[in-house]
Design an enzyme around this catalytic site. Structure first.
Site, PDB file in Angstrom:
ATOM      1  N   SER A 172       0.852  -1.187   0.000  1.00 49.27           N
ATOM      2  CA  SER A 172       0.000   0.000   0.000  1.00 49.27           C
ATOM      3  C   SER A 172       0.892   1.243   0.000  1.00 49.27           C
ATOM      4  O   SER A 172       1.857   1.321   0.747  1.00 49.27           O
ATOM      5  CB  SER A 172      -0.888  -0.003   1.242  1.00 49.27           C
ATOM      6  OG  SER A 172      -1.652   1.160   1.254  1.00 49.27           O
ATOM      7  N   GLY A 173       0.574   2.195  -0.875  1.00 49.03           N
ATOM      8  CA  GLY A 173       1.337   3.441  -0.945  1.00 49.03           C
ATOM      9  C   GLY A 173       2.552   3.356  -1.837  1.00 49.03           C
ATOM     10  O   GLY A 173       3.345   4.290  -1.906  1.00 49.03           O
ATOM     11  N   THR A 177      -1.560   2.672  -8.141  1.00 47.76           N
ATOM     12  CA  THR A 177      -2.650   3.395  -8.798  1.00 47.76           C
ATOM     13  C   THR A 177      -2.086   4.516  -9.668  1.00 47.76           C
ATOM     14  O   THR A 177      -2.568   4.749 -10.778  1.00 47.76           O
ATOM     15  CB  THR A 177      -3.615   3.941  -7.739  1.00 47.76           C
ATOM     16  OG1 THR A 177      -3.991   2.833  -6.910  1.00 47.76           O
ATOM     17  CG2 THR A 177      -4.835   4.537  -8.342  1.00 47.76           C
ATOM     18  N   ASN A 269      -1.254   5.709   3.158  1.00 47.30           N
ATOM     19  CA  ASN A 269      -1.478   6.363   1.875  1.00 47.30           C
ATOM     20  C   ASN A 269      -2.734   7.238   1.981  1.00 47.30           C
ATOM     21  O   ASN A 269      -3.779   6.770   2.393  1.00 47.30           O
ATOM     22  CB  ASN A 269      -1.675   5.265   0.808  1.00 47.30           C
ATOM     23  CG  ASN A 269      -1.859   5.833  -0.571  1.00 47.30           C
ATOM     24  OD1 ASN A 269      -1.911   7.046  -0.752  1.00 47.30           O
ATOM     25  ND2 ASN A 269      -1.959   4.949  -1.544  1.00 47.30           N
ATOM     26  N   SER A 272      -5.593   5.758  -0.597  1.00 47.88           N
ATOM     27  CA  SER A 272      -5.373   4.321  -0.732  1.00 47.88           C
ATOM     28  C   SER A 272      -6.574   3.649  -1.389  1.00 47.88           C
ATOM     29  O   SER A 272      -7.716   3.859  -0.979  1.00 47.88           O
ATOM     30  CB  SER A 272      -5.149   3.739   0.653  1.00 47.88           C
ATOM     31  OG  SER A 272      -4.904   2.375   0.563  1.00 47.88           O
ATOM     32  N   SER A 273      -6.310   2.843  -2.418  1.00 55.58           N
ATOM     33  CA  SER A 273      -7.414   2.123  -3.073  1.00 55.58           C
ATOM     34  C   SER A 273      -7.838   0.994  -2.154  1.00 55.58           C
ATOM     35  O   SER A 273      -7.015   0.151  -1.816  1.00 55.58           O
ATOM     36  CB  SER A 273      -6.972   1.535  -4.397  1.00 55.58           C
ATOM     37  OG  SER A 273      -6.003   2.336  -4.993  1.00 55.58           O
ATOM     38  N   GLY A 493      -0.584  -5.811  -3.045  1.00 57.51           N
ATOM     39  CA  GLY A 493       0.468  -6.831  -3.066  1.00 57.51           C
ATOM     40  C   GLY A 493       0.462  -7.654  -1.795  1.00 57.51           C
ATOM     41  O   GLY A 493      -0.306  -7.410  -0.864  1.00 57.51           O
ATOM     42  N   GLU A 495       1.377  -8.939   1.711  1.00 54.06           N
ATOM     43  CA  GLU A 495       1.861  -8.256   2.917  1.00 54.06           C
ATOM     44  C   GLU A 495       1.694  -9.147   4.138  1.00 54.06           C
ATOM     45  O   GLU A 495       0.809 -10.002   4.170  1.00 54.06           O
ATOM     46  CB  GLU A 495       1.120  -6.941   3.134  1.00 54.06           C
ATOM     47  CG  GLU A 495       1.711  -5.809   2.303  1.00 54.06           C
ATOM     48  CD  GLU A 495       1.129  -4.466   2.648  1.00 54.06           C
ATOM     49  OE1 GLU A 495       1.635  -3.830   3.583  1.00 54.06           O
ATOM     50  OE2 GLU A 495       0.182  -4.059   1.973  1.00 54.06           O
TER      51      GLU A 495
END
Ligand SMILES: Nc1ncnc2c1ncn2[C@@H]1O[C@H](COP(=O)(O)OP(=O)(O)OP(=O)(O)O)[C@@H](O)[C@H]1O
Ligand SMILES: [Mg+2]
Length: 1086
Positions: A172-173, A177, A269, A272-273, A493, A495
């Site tokens: 994330s981040g 995107t 983020n 964040s999506s 991804g 994690e």
């Protein structure tokens, strides 16, 4: 843009100096806990350890030799492809990435991967000029860039007519995107705009007209996160914007809509999506964009209700509340933000985010994509309804029954959702449930009702999100059999967190599959290809087969995977998270029967030490999952009463969201369906009920099938540091991600093999030109021809291998060949151009000459006409001329012209008809494809269900046996019961008599107690008497004793007297005897 390069000579001098310095010492990388790796040189070394002088600070460290990594010479600094490094170790890979990142080069190739490190600042890398720099260029002609990946996908698609996919993953981040947006920006900029304006997308009224004016711009946003970013982006793409067609703009504008509804601020983020997406952009044969389609995965809907205090809900909530105008009033949103329960317990504002501006951008985007005012209102109706649901106050009575003290809030919800309030409150507080065959009203506790409202909010949001994406797809999707697509996958991804939940398992499972896809693409296919082509290749087992782990999670065969096991437990009565966990344990780590082969997945499964859960060994490491709440999460249950109320809402949008549920309970008693007619709309229940796991498995299978039918390109995004600061690289953090991403493994495999390959025909076609005269005329076997060509090209034999149908090259060789070919073609084309120019110049010359001749002829004729004009015979001729046959010919010609016109019109009409029929055909084909997909999914589900059914049947048989045994037990128990009843009756009778006896005894007792009291009184009296008697007795005793004593004294006296008397008597007797003796004597004497 890459940093400006210094002039070649200064660069060469600098490089030579660096090289000289490097050659003086033996440089190595030393592992360091804090910085990952530090540079140093070997001062001394023995067999096992070395003494290293650290380059920064001169500190000396003793390090075992195996821990040291060799350093690449300086000429390899900042290489664009990591696979080109001579020493390919972790330290060198990270060092190269760090050096490049430090100089603003955020992109680096790594074999098949493009590694992108988040710059956390806006670099001028995405301007129109850069787009044209990458246009029609090979990968090695430009610095690494996401545009180069998009370009390659585009070229491959055009040349090979094959679908392409770009897989973008990372933490994330990391910038997934953003990268996705860049790919779409590039593709829409380079696609030729041959698309006509589509009438269905025009819209007369827009929400923007009823609400405050929206800014005219509408390119990929998130501008408000970085005001400067918008500036750069809109500037950079401003030129392109004017050129973009409606469809391209709609595709770009789909993004802000998805982000408003699917993105949120998190700790890692700001944008964040909270869902994964796969965007397919289709292109027609002429290179224009012909449509787009979006699939979405795993929306984090729980965020609507709960989230950590430092995070926000989805952006749209804040944007809606910051909007002005009448919309908020219509949606009854009259409170400030902090009075909404779903918003006020966590963060409300984020630095640099302007919700108001984002709201305007959202409305603008909705307008462009073609949402009507009513459709937009429906979307916000759901958002507002959720906010109102959050504010419904529910309390508990003393007996813990739920009640709603103030129904006004629920009225707002019902008003917005178009449902009757009575039905709604009943469904929440006292739903009717099926108990056996009876419908009964069940009172809910306060907590249960609140949970119900929470799950309603979550499903409303998810269903509305799904409808939103479907609507966007309707606007963008123009399926055509001739089109090919480039798909971009932006998905979370792999994690590992401290506490890993069900959602994390699904994400990690997805990544395991994607990694396997990569491995398969890169490694297994390589192996197969090499052996198929008969090329020597040292088969090395890289232990990359991830199937055991995937089986452990998804299998539904003999060994039941975790997800199937969870599904099974979801239908078992009385199952809990604990029974589920125990079942998984027994399947994957329980004892095996002697004949049973252990499943390879067992090695990937371990039991945790303390918690309820399990540990799975994924490709990137071990992850401990906790199984709290999994059954509930997997079932994702919805109260049937509520769904039925919503399915018959008077608002068509709300009803459509729940149409799958309409009439699921059509057999409910009529009494409970007062207010809406259950039988009116006879329901069609679409699809069988699916658990969350099943749904995800199906979606993933479809995605994988699509990906497998494409040529993939891989982008890996990396977070450089946890502080979101530009320029800093936290080496251990980056290394961790490279390992999770599979980048390190990929590098190693790429270098070992021959990554570039061409079929003989293609190779010959492309490179024969470079070796004129080598191949004789007439037929020649492709393989032989290729061998001749490579021999003629003078290539080192280590650089290539010739297979049975293809020729293979080490990385970089083809690039060399291409350059040589380009030079040759340049020469050929220069010559061709010269010939063409000569030809066109000659033609021009000829034209000039002909013109001169013509002028002369005209002059001559004019002169003749001048002479004839006044000649009477000529005048006579001009009068007679119209009567000649020639004029009739003219008329004929005119008629034919009209006929031709008609025929043309007819042909055009036919053409139009054909096109429309073709369109219908495409849509039908697309529908067919969709249905086939659905069928596939259903089939897969059916297989799953069959397997489950088999297992259930087996279990049923076992259970039936148990039932028989239980029946027998029951009979025994029955007879025992009879006996017991009999005994009970006896006992009852006895009890009765005893009770009577007891009563009598009780009476007796009362009497006795009375007597006892009397006796007590008497006793007291008597004891008083006894006391007085006792005291007199003591007196008497004393007297008695005194008398006894006197008596004894007297006795003693008597006995003394007696003794005295006896003594006197004795003495007198003695005296008498003496006297008698004397008397005797005297008598005798006498
Ligand atoms: N190429 C880039 N240029 C400038 N900034 C970037 C770039 N890539 C990422 N960023 C910054 O990093 C932030 C996070 O990026 P992004 O939203 O793409 O992450 P993500 O990988 O999609 O994360 P998530 O999984 O949470 O959705 C962006 O908002 C932006 O500020
Ligand atoms: Mg994202």
């Amino acid at each position: 843009m890459p940093a400006p390069r210094p002039s070649q000579s200064t660069e060469a001098t600098r490089a030579a100096a660096l090289q000289a310095e490097f050659n003086e010492k033996k440089w190595v990388w030393v592992p360091d806990e804090k910085d990952g790796y530090l540079a140093g040189w070997v001062h001394q070394e023995d067999d096992e350890t070395a003494e290293i002088i650290m380059s920064s600070g001169g500190e000396i460290r003793r390090v075992p030799l195996y821990a040291l990594s060799k350093m690449n010479p300086p000429k390899f600094d900042r290489v664009e492809d990591i696979a080109d490094l001579t020493f390919l170790n972790e330290a060198s890979v990270v060092h190269n990435l760090r050096l490049r990142y430090g100089s603003g080069a955020i992109y680096t190739y790594s074999g098949l991967f493009l590694v992108a490190i988040n710059p956390y600042q806006n670099l001028p890398l995405y301007t129109d000029a850069i787009i044209s720099q990458y246009r029609s260029k090979r990968r090695d002609e430009n610095p690494p860039h996401i545009f180069a990946v998009a370009e390659r996908a585009w070229v491959n698609m055009g040349e090979e007519r094959e679908n392409q996919s770009i897989l973008i993953t990372g933490e994330s981040g990391a910038g997934k995107t953003e990268s996705t947006k860049k790919v779409i920006q590039y593709l829409s900029a380079i696609a030729t705009d041959a698309h006509p304006r589509h009438p269905s997308h025009s819209h007369s009224a827009s929400m923007a007209s009823s609400f405050p004016a929206s800014p005219p711009s509408g390119l990929p946003r998130r501008g408000s996160f970085h005001a400067k970013a918008t500036h750069v982006t809109s500037n950079s793409t401003g030129g392109a914007k004017g050129r973009l067609g409606l469809l391209e703009r709609q595709i770009l504008q789909a993004n802000p809509i998805l982000e408003a509804f699917g993105n949120a601020q998190t700790q890692r983020n700001n944008n964040s999506s909270r869902f994964g997406k796969f965007i397919r952009i289709s292109f027609s044969l002429d290179g224009s964009i012909s449509g787009a389609n979006i699939d979405w995965y795993l929306l984090e809907k729980s965020r609507v209700v709960v989230r950590s205090a430092a995070e926000r809900n989805f952006h749209v909530f804040y944007q809606l509340l910051s909007s002005g105008g009448s919309l908020k009033d219509t949606l009854l949103l009259d409170r400030p933000l902090d009075e909404y329960e779903f918003l006020n317990r966590s963060r409300r504002e984020v630095d640099g985010v302007n919700d108001r501006e984002d709201w305007d951008a959202l409305i603008n985007a909705l307008d462009i994509v073609g949402f009507t005012v009513a459709e937009q209102f429906d979307l916000f109706r759901i958002v507002a309804a959720i906010l109102h649901i959050g504010n419904i106050d529910i309390r508990s009575t003393k007996s813990d029954d739920a009640f709603m003290p103030d129904p006004s809030q629920a009225e707002r919800v019902c008003h917005l959702l178009g449902i009757p309030i009575a039905e709604f409150t009943r469904a929440i507080l006292r739903p009717r449930v099926l108990a056996g065959r009876e419908w009964v009203t069940q009172a809910r506790t306060g907590q249960q009702s609140l949970d119900e409202l929470a799950s309603l909010s979550k499903s409303l949001y998810e269903k509305s999100f799904s409808a939103l994406v479907e609507r966007i797809n309707r606007a963008l999707d123009r399926p055509s059999s001739k089109s090919t697509f480039i798909g971009v996958l932006d998905i979370a991804g792999f994690e590992i967190f401290e506490i890993n939940t069900y959602e994390q398992l699904l994400i990690n499972y997805t990544n395991e599959k994607l990694q396997q896809f990569f491995n398969h693409h890169m490694f297994v296919l390589e192996q197969e290809e090499y052996s198929r082509e008969g090329i020597e290749w040292d088969y090395v087992n890289f232990k990359l087969d991830l199937q055991p782990t995937i089986d452990l999670i998804e299998s539904s065969g003999n060994a039941i995977g975790i997800l199937s096991c969870l599904d099974e437990e979801c239908i078992m009565p009385k199952a809990t998270d604990l029974t589920f966990t125990e079942k998984v344990h027994s399947i994957w780590s329980g004892d095996l029967r002697a004949t049973e082969q252990p499943h390879p997945g067992r090695t990937k499964y371990t039991l945790p030490k303390f918690e309820q859960g399990f540990i799975i060994t994924h490709y990137a490491g071990k992850v401990e999952y906790r199984t709290d709440g999994w059954l509930e999460k997997n079932k994702d249950p919805l109260n049937d009463n509520l769904t039925r109320v919503l399915a018959s809402s008077s608002e068509p949008y709300v009803a459509s969201l729940f149409q799958d549920f309409a009439g699921v309970f059509a057999d409910m008693p009529p009494s409970s369906s007062a207010g809406f007619s259950a039988g009116k709309r006879r329901p069609i229940k679409r699809g069988a009920f699916r658990t969350v796991g099943q749904r995800h498995k199906e979606q993933l299978a479809l995605l994988m099938a699509q990906l497998q039918a494409t040529q993939p390109h891989f982008v890996r995004c990396i977070v450089p540091n946890v502080n979101k600061k530009p320029g800093r690289v936290d080496v251990p953090l980056v290394l961790d991600q490279l390992r999770c991403n599979g980048v390190l493994e990929g590098i190693r495999i790429a270098r070992l093999g021959y990554p570039n390959r061409l079929p003989f025909v293609e190779f010959r076609q492309r490179y024969e030109i470079m070796t004129p005269g080598v191949i004789p005329r007439g037929y020649m076997d492709g393989r032989k021809a290729c061998i001749r060509i490579v021999e003629a090209l003078d290539l080192d034999t280590e650089l290539f291998r010739v297979g049975t149908s293809k020729i293979f090259f080490k990385a970089g060789v083809l690039a060399d060949l291409e350059e040589r070919r380009d030079a040759l073609l340049f020469d050929v084309f220069s010559r061709l151009q010269a010939v063409a120019r000569k030809f066109s110049a000659r033609r021009q010359m000829k034209k000039v000459l002909n013109r001169a001749v013509a002028i002369r002829t005209i002059q001559r004729n004019a002169r003749v006409y001048g002479e004839l004009r006044d000649w009477p015979w000529w005048q006579l001729y001009t009068k007679v001329r119209p009567l000649l046959a020639a004029t009739r010919n003219d008329e004929e010609l005119r008629r034919k012209d009209i006929e031709l016109q008609l025929a043309k019109e007819r042909a055009e009409r036919d053409q139009r008809e054909r096109e429309s029929l073709e369109n219908v055909k495409m849509t039908l084909q697309a529908e067919k494809r969709k249905i086939i997909d659905e069928l596939e999914a259903e089939r897969a589900l059916a297989l799953d269900k069959d397997a489950m059914l088999d297992r259930s049947k087996k279990r049923e048989a076992e259970l039936e046996e148990e039932i028989v045994a239980l029946h027998a037990d029951l009979d025994v128990l029955d007879s025992q019961l009879d006996r017991a009843l009999h005994l009970q009756k006896d006992a009852d009778e006895k009890h009765e008599t005893l009770r009577v006896a007891f009563d009598q005894a009780a009476e007796h007792l009362v009497r006795m107690e009375g007597q006892q009291n009397e006796w007590r009184a008497k006793e007291a009296e008597l004891s008083d008497i006894v006391l007085t008697q006792e005291s007199s007795m003591v007196q008497l005793q004393q007297e008695h004793q005194a008398l006894q004593k006197a008596n004894e004294d007297l006795r003693a006296l008597v006995s003394q007297r007696d003794e005295d008397l006896a003594r006197v008597k004795e003495r007198s007797e003695v005296l008498v005897s003496d006297l008698q003796a004397k008397l005797g004597v005297e008598i005798r004497s006498k």
